[in-house]
Design a protein around this motif. Structure first.
Motif, PDB file in Angstrom:
ATOM      1  N   ALA A  71       0.839  -1.192   0.000  1.00  0.00           N
ATOM      2  CA  ALA A  71       0.000   0.000   0.000  1.00  0.00           C
ATOM      3  C   ALA A  71       0.873   1.239   0.000  1.00  0.00           C
ATOM      4  O   ALA A  71       1.781   1.356   0.820  1.00  0.00           O
ATOM      5  CB  ALA A  71      -0.908   0.008   1.220  1.00  0.00           C
ATOM      6  N   PRO A  72       0.619   2.155  -0.906  1.00  0.00           N
ATOM      7  CA  PRO A  72       1.384   3.408  -0.889  1.00  0.00           C
ATOM      8  C   PRO A  72       0.919   4.294   0.261  1.00  0.00           C
ATOM      9  O   PRO A  72      -0.253   4.272   0.634  1.00  0.00           O
ATOM     10  CB  PRO A  72       1.041   4.038  -2.241  1.00  0.00           C
ATOM     11  N   HIS A  73       1.849   5.028   0.854  1.00  0.00           N
ATOM     12  CA  HIS A  73       1.524   5.932   1.946  1.00  0.00           C
ATOM     13  C   HIS A  73       2.158   7.281   1.664  1.00  0.00           C
ATOM     14  O   HIS A  73       3.276   7.356   1.145  1.00  0.00           O
ATOM     15  CB  HIS A  73       2.071   5.422   3.291  1.00  0.00           C
ATOM     16  N   ASN A  74       1.456   8.338   2.006  1.00  0.00           N
ATOM     17  CA  ASN A  74       2.063   9.661   1.962  1.00  0.00           C
ATOM     18  C   ASN A  74       3.082   9.737   3.081  1.00  0.00           C
ATOM     19  O   ASN A  74       2.934   9.086   4.116  1.00  0.00           O
ATOM     20  CB  ASN A  74       1.006  10.752   2.179  1.00  0.00           C
ATOM     21  N   THR A  75       4.086  10.572   2.911  1.00  0.00           N
ATOM     22  CA  THR A  75       5.042  10.736   4.000  1.00  0.00           C
ATOM     23  C   THR A  75       4.509  11.711   5.042  1.00  0.00           C
ATOM     24  O   THR A  75       4.973  11.722   6.166  1.00  0.00           O
ATOM     25  CB  THR A  75       6.399  11.223   3.472  1.00  0.00           C
ATOM     26  N   MET A  76       3.526  12.511   4.690  1.00  0.00           N
ATOM     27  CA  MET A  76       2.857  13.414   5.624  1.00  0.00           C
ATOM     28  C   MET A  76       1.436  12.889   5.790  1.00  0.00           C
ATOM     29  O   MET A  76       0.674  12.815   4.830  1.00  0.00           O
ATOM     30  CB  MET A  76       2.852  14.839   5.073  1.00  0.00           C
ATOM     31  N   LEU A  77       1.074  12.496   7.008  1.00  0.00           N
ATOM     32  CA  LEU A  77      -0.203  11.851   7.265  1.00  0.00           C
ATOM     33  C   LEU A  77      -1.154  12.762   8.020  1.00  0.00           C
ATOM     34  O   LEU A  77      -0.734  13.576   8.840  1.00  0.00           O
ATOM     35  CB  LEU A  77       0.013  10.582   8.109  1.00  0.00           C
ATOM     36  N   THR A  78      -2.437  12.565   7.771  1.00  0.00           N
ATOM     37  CA  THR A  78      -3.443  13.202   8.605  1.00  0.00           C
ATOM     38  C   THR A  78      -3.499  12.430   9.928  1.00  0.00           C
ATOM     39  O   THR A  78      -2.968  11.321  10.026  1.00  0.00           O
ATOM     40  CB  THR A  78      -4.832  13.157   7.943  1.00  0.00           C
ATOM     41  N   THR A  79      -4.166  12.993  10.916  1.00  0.00           N
ATOM     42  CA  THR A  79      -4.271  12.292  12.197  1.00  0.00           C
ATOM     43  C   THR A  79      -5.048  10.990  12.037  1.00  0.00           C
ATOM     44  O   THR A  79      -4.732   9.994  12.686  1.00  0.00           O
ATOM     45  CB  THR A  79      -4.924  13.183  13.267  1.00  0.00           C
ATOM     46  N   GLN A  80      -6.033  10.966  11.157  1.00  0.00           N
ATOM     47  CA  GLN A  80      -6.799   9.730  10.946  1.00  0.00           C
ATOM     48  C   GLN A  80      -5.938   8.663  10.286  1.00  0.00           C
ATOM     49  O   GLN A  80      -5.976   7.491  10.674  1.00  0.00           O
ATOM     50  CB  GLN A  80      -8.052   9.999  10.110  1.00  0.00           C
ATOM     51  N   VAL A 113       1.298  14.606  10.625  1.00  0.00           N
ATOM     52  CA  VAL A 113       2.327  13.789  11.252  1.00  0.00           C
ATOM     53  C   VAL A 113       3.180  13.170  10.157  1.00  0.00           C
ATOM     54  O   VAL A 113       2.657  12.670   9.152  1.00  0.00           O
ATOM     55  CB  VAL A 113       1.682  12.673  12.113  1.00  0.00           C
ATOM     56  N   MET A 114       4.484  13.170  10.367  1.00  0.00           N
ATOM     57  CA  MET A 114       5.379  12.542   9.406  1.00  0.00           C
ATOM     58  C   MET A 114       5.327  11.021   9.585  1.00  0.00           C
ATOM     59  O   MET A 114       5.296  10.524  10.717  1.00  0.00           O
ATOM     60  CB  MET A 114       6.825  13.035   9.596  1.00  0.00           C
ATOM     61  N   ASP A 117       7.923   9.497  11.844  1.00  0.00           N
ATOM     62  CA  ASP A 117       7.675   9.696  13.280  1.00  0.00           C
ATOM     63  C   ASP A 117       6.698   8.653  13.820  1.00  0.00           C
ATOM     64  O   ASP A 117       6.864   8.156  14.939  1.00  0.00           O
ATOM     65  CB  ASP A 117       7.134  11.105  13.551  1.00  0.00           C
ATOM     66  N   ILE A 118       5.689   8.332  13.031  1.00  0.00           N
ATOM     67  CA  ILE A 118       4.716   7.312  13.441  1.00  0.00           C
ATOM     68  C   ILE A 118       5.387   5.939  13.503  1.00  0.00           C
ATOM     69  O   ILE A 118       5.188   5.175  14.455  1.00  0.00           O
ATOM     70  CB  ILE A 118       3.500   7.290  12.483  1.00  0.00           C
ATOM     71  N   LEU A 119       6.198   5.616  12.507  1.00  0.00           N
ATOM     72  CA  LEU A 119       6.892   4.324  12.501  1.00  0.00           C
ATOM     73  C   LEU A 119       7.889   4.237  13.653  1.00  0.00           C
ATOM     74  O   LEU A 119       8.031   3.178  14.273  1.00  0.00           O
ATOM     75  CB  LEU A 119       7.580   4.095  11.156  1.00  0.00           C
TER      76      LEU A 119
END
Length: 156
Positions: A71-80, A113-114, A117-119
């Motif tokens: 799954a592709p992910h943006n590097t900048m994420l929304t809180t959801q 959120v980057m 940072d989440i990972l």
């Protein structure tokens, strides 16, 4: 959306013996920066280290009979999006953000959120949980709790 950016799940084949040999071959290569992909026409392209590592992980999982989701992910994420990635509720994530557990930026009124940072947070909490569980098991062993609970007490 292009085909390259869609989410998909790959199931392991019925006969995984070829994958197992391929996984062993990938693990045996000492210098992955020299790995190359060879096309049918003989053309070659060097495989970057990051992609080589991902390929090894995917092949190892498929060889063990596990399905793999891409799954592709943006590097900048929304809180959801970040909450979904951590498998927690959005309000819980917002609490973590405001407590400083995970760094974030504000885009207007919205928190972002980057991905790294989440990972990092996910890996940090996994290590902490593992350490606490190991300590609990060690304490239980020191206190002979395994011997005490080996035979359940009669309740009737």
């Amino acid at each position: 959306m292009s085909n390259a950016l869609r989410e998909r799940t790959v199931l392991p084949p019925a006969d995984r013996s070829g994958l197992a040999r391929f996984a062993r071959g990938l693990a045996d290569v000492e210098a992955p920066s020299r790995a190359r992909l060879v096309g049918r026409d003989g053309s070659q392209i060097e495989i970057p280290d990051e992609l080589y590592g991902v390929l090894g992980d995917v092949v190892a999982a498929l060889a063990q009979g596990l399905a793999v989701s891409i799954a592709p992910h943006n590097t900048m994420l929304t809180t959801q999006e970040a909450a979904d990635l951590l498998n927690i509720s959005r309000p819980t994530l917002v609490r973590l953000l405001t407590e400083g557990e995970v760094s974030y930026t504000m885009r207007g009124r919205h928190r972002r959120v980057m991905l790294h940072d989440i990972l990092d947070y996910r890996e940090r909490t996994r290590r902490e949980r593992r350490h606490v569980l190991d300590q609990m098991a060690s304490d239980a062993e020191d206190d002979n709790l395994y011997d005490v609970t080996a035979v359940p007490a009669r309740t009737r």
